[in-house]
Design a protein around this motif. Structure first.
Motif, short mmCIF file in Angstrom:
data_model
loop_
_atom_site.label_atom_id
_atom_site.label_comp_id
_atom_site.label_asym_id
_atom_site.label_seq_id
_atom_site.Cartn_x
_atom_site.Cartn_y
_atom_site.Cartn_z
N ALA A 5 0.85 -1.19 0.00
CA ALA A 5 0.00 0.00 0.00
C ALA A 5 0.89 1.25 0.00
N PRO A 6 0.50 2.32 -0.69
CA PRO A 6 1.35 3.51 -0.86
C PRO A 6 1.30 4.46 0.34
N PHE A 7 1.79 3.99 1.49
CA PHE A 7 1.73 4.81 2.70
C PHE A 7 2.51 6.11 2.56
N PHE A 8 3.65 6.08 1.86
CA PHE A 8 4.45 7.30 1.70
C PHE A 8 3.65 8.36 0.94
N THR A 9 2.99 7.94 -0.13
CA THR A 9 2.16 8.87 -0.92
C THR A 9 1.00 9.39 -0.10
N TRP A 10 0.33 8.49 0.59
CA TRP A 10 -0.79 8.91 1.44
C TRP A 10 -0.33 9.93 2.47
N ALA A 11 0.81 9.65 3.10
CA ALA A 11 1.31 10.53 4.16
C ALA A 11 1.51 11.95 3.65
N LYS A 12 2.10 12.09 2.46
CA LYS A 12 2.38 13.43 1.94
C LYS A 12 1.10 14.16 1.53
N ASP A 68 4.53 16.58 11.65
CA ASP A 68 4.45 17.85 12.38
C ASP A 68 4.51 17.69 13.90
N GLU A 69 4.27 16.48 14.44
CA GLU A 69 4.32 16.27 15.88
C GLU A 69 5.36 15.24 16.30
N THR A 70 5.54 14.21 15.50
CA THR A 70 6.46 13.12 15.88
C THR A 70 7.82 13.23 15.21
N GLY A 71 8.01 14.21 14.34
CA GLY A 71 9.30 14.43 13.72
C GLY A 71 9.74 13.28 12.84
N LEU A 72 11.01 12.89 12.97
CA LEU A 72 11.59 11.84 12.14
C LEU A 72 11.40 10.44 12.71
N PHE A 73 10.72 10.34 13.84
CA PHE A 73 10.50 9.02 14.43
C PHE A 73 9.10 8.49 14.15
N THR A 74 8.53 8.92 13.07
CA THR A 74 7.21 8.41 12.67
C THR A 74 7.32 6.99 12.15
N SER A 75 6.36 6.15 12.52
CA SER A 75 6.23 4.84 11.89
C SER A 75 4.75 4.54 11.75
N PHE A 76 4.40 3.82 10.72
CA PHE A 76 3.00 3.49 10.46
C PHE A 76 2.72 2.06 10.91
N ARG A 77 1.70 1.91 11.73
CA ARG A 77 1.29 0.57 12.15
C ARG A 77 0.09 0.10 11.35
N GLY A 78 -0.54 1.00 10.63
CA GLY A 78 -1.65 0.65 9.78
C GLY A 78 -2.42 1.89 9.38
N ALA A 79 -3.59 1.68 8.79
CA ALA A 79 -4.46 2.78 8.38
C ALA A 79 -5.88 2.26 8.30
N PHE A 121 2.81 15.58 6.81
CA PHE A 121 4.10 14.94 6.55
C PHE A 121 4.78 15.64 5.38
N TRP A 122 6.12 15.68 5.44
CA TRP A 122 6.92 16.24 4.35
C TRP A 122 8.21 15.43 4.22
N ALA A 123 8.88 15.54 3.09
CA ALA A 123 10.20 14.94 2.94
C ALA A 123 11.21 15.80 3.71
N SER A 124 11.97 15.18 4.56
CA SER A 124 12.96 15.89 5.37
C SER A 124 14.25 16.09 4.59
N PRO A 125 15.21 16.85 5.11
CA PRO A 125 16.50 17.02 4.43
C PRO A 125 17.25 15.71 4.21
N ILE A 126 16.96 14.67 5.00
CA ILE A 126 17.64 13.39 4.81
C ILE A 126 16.77 12.41 4.01
N GLY A 127 15.64 12.88 3.52
CA GLY A 127 14.80 12.05 2.66
C GLY A 127 13.70 11.29 3.38
N PHE A 128 13.84 11.07 4.68
CA PHE A 128 12.80 10.38 5.43
C PHE A 128 11.63 11.33 5.66
N LEU A 129 10.45 10.77 5.89
CA LEU A 129 9.30 11.59 6.20
C LEU A 129 9.44 12.23 7.57
N VAL A 130 9.05 13.50 7.67
CA VAL A 130 8.99 14.18 8.95
C VAL A 130 7.54 14.58 9.20
#
Length: 203
Positions: free
Chosen positions: A85-92, A108-119, A97-106
């Motif tokens: 499933a296209p979680f990265f696309t959905w997130a943006k 607005d509240e959890t920063g770079l430690f976001t992980s998806f457990r489902g939807a 969510f946005w692409a961070s300077p290191i490419g990982f999703l950032v």
């Protein structure tokens, strides 16, 4: 955040709504850990204790499916593919969510430690975020925090793994990625034991 039926359903599992993505006449709601509450709840689960493989994915499958059944929604997961499933696309598309300077999703509240457990895919109005991208007003410490420069030109996964597995990588291995930890958004919410669990799975 105002509590609603979804918040009430997710709270006992240490989960939270991370953002909504419009999906035609429906909405996809992304779900992830509510840290630091999440870790102790998952650690006490049958999946964590049974010694079988992929404990976090199995736990996520069970609890997100349970929440979906409670709310008359369709559960979706970032694992179990291909296809995935296209979680990265959905997130943006959530506005949170946005692409961070290191490419990982950032987030607005959890920063770079976001992980998806489902939807959930369900018949609810989407609450799309309208806040500013945090990286625009940030000194971007994530871009220079990696001790082996794994993010200098894209993401050098081999260099990252080699460092984490070495004696020099003990800090990253036991407390979490230094680049992720450098992000000021949501800093300090992920417990070292949880970070170590994810690092072991990564290796």
């Amino acid at each position: 955040m105002t509590r609603d039926a979804l918040s009430d359903a997710l709270y006992p599992f240490g989960l939270q709504r991370l953002g909504d993505c419009p999906d035609g006449e429906q909405t996809i709601t992304l779900i992830g850990p509510d840290e630091p509450r999440f870790w102790s709840i998952f650690r006490d689960s049958q999946e964590f204790k049974d010694g079988a493989v992929h404990p976090l994915d199995r736990w996520s499958l069970r609890v997100v499916t349970q929440v979906a059944e409670m709310l008359d929604a369709e559960p979706l997961f970032p694992f179990g593919g291909p296809p995935y499933a296209p979680f990265f696309t959905w997130a943006k598309q959530t506005g949170r969510f946005w692409a961070s300077p290191i490419g990982f999703l950032v987030h607005d509240e959890t920063g770079l430690f976001t992980s998806f457990r489902g939807a959930l895919r369900w018949q609810k109005p989407a609450k799309v975020g309208t806040g500013p991208q945090p990286c625009l007003s940030c000194a971007k410490p994530c871009a220079t925090a990696c001790p082996v420069g794994a993010f200098n030109d894209g993401y050098d996964v081999a260099a990252c793994k080699a460092h984490i597995a070495s004696p020099a990588g003990t800090d990253c291995r036991t407390a979490g990625c230094l680049a992720r930890r450098a992000c000021p958004v949501g800093q300090g919410t992920r417990l070292p034991a949880q970070a170590a669990f994810h690092m072991e799975a990564f290796l």
